[in-house]
Design an enzyme around this catalytic site. Sequence first.
Site, short mmCIF file in Angstrom:
data_model
loop_
_atom_site.label_atom_id
_atom_site.label_comp_id
_atom_site.label_asym_id
_atom_site.label_seq_id
_atom_site.Cartn_x
_atom_site.Cartn_y
_atom_site.Cartn_z
N ARG A 108 0.96 -40.28 13.63
CA ARG A 108 1.95 -39.63 12.75
C ARG A 108 3.37 -39.86 13.31
O ARG A 108 4.18 -38.96 13.35
CB ARG A 108 1.67 -38.13 12.62
CG ARG A 108 2.19 -37.55 11.32
CD ARG A 108 2.23 -36.02 11.33
NE ARG A 108 2.52 -35.52 10.00
CZ ARG A 108 3.00 -34.30 9.76
NH1 ARG A 108 3.25 -33.47 10.73
NH2 ARG A 108 3.23 -33.92 8.53
N CYS B 241 -1.69 -23.48 15.18
CA CYS B 241 -2.05 -24.50 14.20
C CYS B 241 -2.11 -25.82 14.93
O CYS B 241 -1.32 -26.07 15.83
CB CYS B 241 -0.98 -24.53 13.11
SG CYS B 241 -1.17 -25.86 11.92
N ASP C 81 -6.06 -27.48 7.14
CA ASP C 81 -5.11 -27.99 6.15
C ASP C 81 -5.76 -28.09 4.78
O ASP C 81 -5.08 -28.33 3.78
CB ASP C 81 -4.58 -29.37 6.58
CG ASP C 81 -3.45 -29.26 7.60
OD1 ASP C 81 -2.96 -28.14 7.82
OD2 ASP C 81 -3.07 -30.29 8.17
N ASP D 212 8.36 -23.92 6.77
CA ASP D 212 7.52 -24.88 7.49
C ASP D 212 8.38 -26.04 7.97
O ASP D 212 9.60 -25.92 8.16
CB ASP D 212 6.36 -25.32 6.57
CG ASP D 212 5.10 -25.67 7.35
OD1 ASP D 212 5.03 -26.79 7.88
OD2 ASP D 212 4.20 -24.81 7.43
N ASP D 213 7.74 -27.18 8.17
CA ASP D 213 8.38 -28.39 8.69
C ASP D 213 9.62 -28.76 7.86
O ASP D 213 9.69 -28.45 6.68
CB ASP D 213 7.33 -29.51 8.58
CG ASP D 213 7.61 -30.65 9.52
OD1 ASP D 213 8.71 -30.69 10.08
OD2 ASP D 213 6.72 -31.50 9.67
N TRP E 131 3.10 -22.33 15.35
CA TRP E 131 3.15 -23.34 16.44
C TRP E 131 2.13 -24.43 16.13
O TRP E 131 0.93 -24.20 16.22
CB TRP E 131 2.83 -22.65 17.78
CG TRP E 131 2.92 -23.55 18.98
CD1 TRP E 131 2.28 -24.74 19.17
CD2 TRP E 131 3.68 -23.31 20.17
NE1 TRP E 131 2.60 -25.25 20.40
CE2 TRP E 131 3.46 -24.39 21.04
CE3 TRP E 131 4.53 -22.28 20.59
CZ2 TRP E 131 4.04 -24.48 22.31
CZ3 TRP E 131 5.11 -22.38 21.86
CH2 TRP E 131 4.87 -23.46 22.69
N ASP E 132 2.65 -25.59 15.79
CA ASP E 132 1.79 -26.68 15.33
C ASP E 132 1.61 -27.71 16.44
O ASP E 132 2.37 -27.74 17.41
CB ASP E 132 2.42 -27.33 14.09
CG ASP E 132 1.38 -27.93 13.15
OD1 ASP E 132 0.25 -28.20 13.59
OD2 ASP E 132 1.71 -28.13 11.97
N MET E 133 0.64 -28.60 16.27
CA MET E 133 0.36 -29.65 17.27
C MET E 133 -0.42 -30.71 16.52
O MET E 133 -1.60 -30.54 16.25
CB MET E 133 -0.48 -29.01 18.37
CG MET E 133 -0.64 -29.78 19.63
SD MET E 133 -1.99 -30.95 19.53
CE MET E 133 -2.15 -31.41 21.22
N ASN E 134 0.31 -31.78 16.14
CA ASN E 134 -0.23 -32.65 15.11
C ASN E 134 -0.81 -33.99 15.55
O ASN E 134 -0.85 -34.92 14.75
CB ASN E 134 0.82 -32.88 14.03
CG ASN E 134 0.78 -31.78 13.00
OD1 ASN E 134 -0.30 -31.39 12.56
ND2 ASN E 134 1.93 -31.24 12.63
N TRP F 91 -10.61 -33.27 10.68
CA TRP F 91 -9.40 -32.76 10.05
C TRP F 91 -9.70 -32.42 8.57
O TRP F 91 -10.34 -33.20 7.87
CB TRP F 91 -8.27 -33.80 10.14
CG TRP F 91 -7.07 -33.38 9.36
CD1 TRP F 91 -6.14 -32.47 9.74
CD2 TRP F 91 -6.71 -33.82 8.05
NE1 TRP F 91 -5.21 -32.30 8.75
CE2 TRP F 91 -5.54 -33.12 7.70
CE3 TRP F 91 -7.27 -34.72 7.15
CZ2 TRP F 91 -4.91 -33.30 6.47
CZ3 TRP F 91 -6.65 -34.90 5.93
CH2 TRP F 91 -5.47 -34.20 5.60
C1 GLA Z 1 0.39 -29.86 9.88
C2 GLA Z 1 0.06 -28.42 9.53
C3 GLA Z 1 0.53 -28.13 8.12
C4 GLA Z 1 2.02 -28.37 8.03
C5 GLA Z 1 2.37 -29.78 8.47
C6 GLA Z 1 3.86 -29.97 8.60
O1 GLA Z 1 -0.34 -30.74 9.11
O2 GLA Z 1 -1.32 -28.18 9.66
O3 GLA Z 1 0.21 -26.82 7.75
O4 GLA Z 1 2.67 -27.44 8.84
O5 GLA Z 1 1.78 -30.09 9.74
O6 GLA Z 1 4.23 -31.23 9.01
#
Ligand code: GLA
Length: 737
Positions: free
Chosen positions: A446, A529, A551, A369-370, A480-483, A202
């Site tokens: 998270r 993302c 990031d 964003d978020d 479209w994120d996936m964390n 990461w």
């Molecule tokens: C991830 C993405 C970031 C941002 C955060 C939001 O870390 O990579 O760019 O969107 O989530 O929670």
Amino acid sequence: MNSNRTIETMRRVARPLLLTLAIASVAMAQIQFDQARKVWLITSPHSSYAMGVGPSGELQHLYWGGPITRMEDVPAAQEKKDISSFDPHQMLENEEFPGWGGPRYYEPALKITRADGDRDLVLHYMRHRLQGNDLEITLKDIRDDIEATLHYRLYPEVGIISRWAVVRNGTKQKITVERAQSATWYMPPGDGYRLSYLSGRWAAETQLNREPIHEGMKVLESRLGHTGHNLNPWFAIDPGNAGEEHGRVWFGGLAWSGNWRISVEQTPYRQVRVTGGFNTFDFAYPLNPGESLETPEFYGGYSDHGFGGASRLLHTLELTDIQPGGLKARPRPVLYNSWEATTFNVTEAGQEALADKAAKLGVELFVIDDGWFGKRDNDRAGLGDWVVNPQKFPHGLQSLIKHVNGLGMDFGLWVEPEMVNPDSDLYRAHPDWVMNFPGRPRSELRNQLVLNLARDDVRDYIFNALDKLATEYNIRYFKWDMNRTFAEPGWPEVAPDEEKTLWVKYVRNLYDIMSRLRAKHPNLEFESCSGGGGRIDLGIMRYVDEFWTSDNTEAFDRLRIQEGFTEVYAPKLMSAWVTDVPNTNGRSTPLQFRFLVAMQGALGIGANLNKWTDQDNQIATRMIALDKRIRSTVQYGNLYRILSPRTNDTTANEYVSKDGSEALLFAFRHSQEYENPPPVIYLQGLDNHAVYRLESIDGKLLDKQSELSGAWLMQNGIHLDLKGDFDSTLVLLHRIH
Ligand code: GLA
């Protein structure tokens, strides 16, 4: 939109040109079959590939390398002799798609268990079908009706072949597939080869590695559920002496965004072979009578112009044949995203104020964003509840979007659809929707859990939530994120022997949602993302317009991340932001340096514009206007990585437009030592006989002649006044005759 004209010009220039190139090479490319000797030869102007059926029926690999035009040169497949009782001939015959059966001890492409426990599988040629650039060869077990149909699709303009397999159970009993690979690739016999691959973690993704291949096996893989930050599904192999612009390079990329695996193996017989497909770890896929399983595509190609040549072939393929819309897709617009500036503190007024500032700078796509939905004030709540937070946005998103559109910008929204916080209405209503093993812990990362997207009800929920947003609002773009990675990947609702199909069905449903959303909302775009660059691959590329590269937006670190990214993926797909300094690693670089680093991909701004000074705004306005001038060359051109940040105190990348009319030289001095002069930069990819007018953006070009020939620029090089720490420049070269 103020950028419509620029976009149109780019389309006019880039499209016909790429099409003409493609048509010219199509004429020279083909798949031939020699019936008498049972040999296939796949040829393009860049490379050739051959295979044939051996005397006992196995499909053997015969050739992969530079272009071969004479079919008769390729020998028929031979049966080899056993060397000893420990070295059976099967180990010497390079089978294109070996089953695990008989005396075969290398990595098999297919391994199964029958309901009665029998696991022997020997695949022999049955039939084939050749149609234009598509070849299907069906192999069948020597006894049972278990088939593997191997697909070969030639992309003639780049000589890249896409290979995948469909395994079919034609027997009357259930079988379980325990290993299904897409393809095995063979290097020409010999040793001394070298492997290039990307690794990282990461915020430090796509780091380029080069190491010798020795006997034994190296495995590149993900067991994480997604593509992963750690290794990327790509390989390149050279004889140990290739460089950026010279030497023979074989390369491949796997189109899969779930658990994947590429093994690079050197046998005791001086044979390097690469096998890739679904990860074999925790893999079991039952097939009832009549059912089949299709593997991901594994693209493979060859270049005799080094690693740079290999990258350019892949980039061209991605832009023309993989990414949605191909060359009809618009160039990536300049984006603003406030995540690093405001994190979860998004409000209507705050976003409007940022939008005003962004529009003045020339931004074309404004992304929230978020933090805009549910009870999302921090990362402990709200994921899963895709409804606009009424405190933060009392008028819904409607009035903000109107405001943004009124400023001439498109509107984009961040989503993380595959996830749920236990503190969410969705989880309270459907605790069974997350992947889990009953009675076992549900590991949070998270503060979130992974929805089991293999379930069709979960797939439908996500589709409907996003479809509703895209229908209700004028949304042009979803980030479209996936964390997080998977854990406890249980699926208690299906039969125990079906549970492991989750790994595959999850990814298929992910692709399905994106493709249905795109079909229903033709203007909608996606950024892939996953906590930065955790989901960058040729599989999801079919559905997305760009990737969030990392990031880590610190400009110096980015040089290496971007170098690795572009080994495989086109600059057009590489989101790159300018953010504030000091960055998280404590480093500060000048604003021009940050802009020029980001302008090598799809430019975005992620800074807190409320804190920018007049001088910052002036630089930004100038650089954004410049980006719009040059981006067709960056996004559609040919990339030459001239100096690598890994080995020099200066990084230099050159982009040449496909029609040769423009070239761009980006150069970055990281840290000067002593009074060392900056390196001379030898340009690439120009026309020896052409003359170019040189335009420096900041007077750091030391050569005084304003017009120079391609030969001089490539042979004598150019000289830049780059000094001290984090100095940067850009030189534009316009072909005048
Ligand atoms: C991830 C993405 C970031 C941002 C955060 C939001 O870390 O990579 O760019 O969107 O989530 O929670």
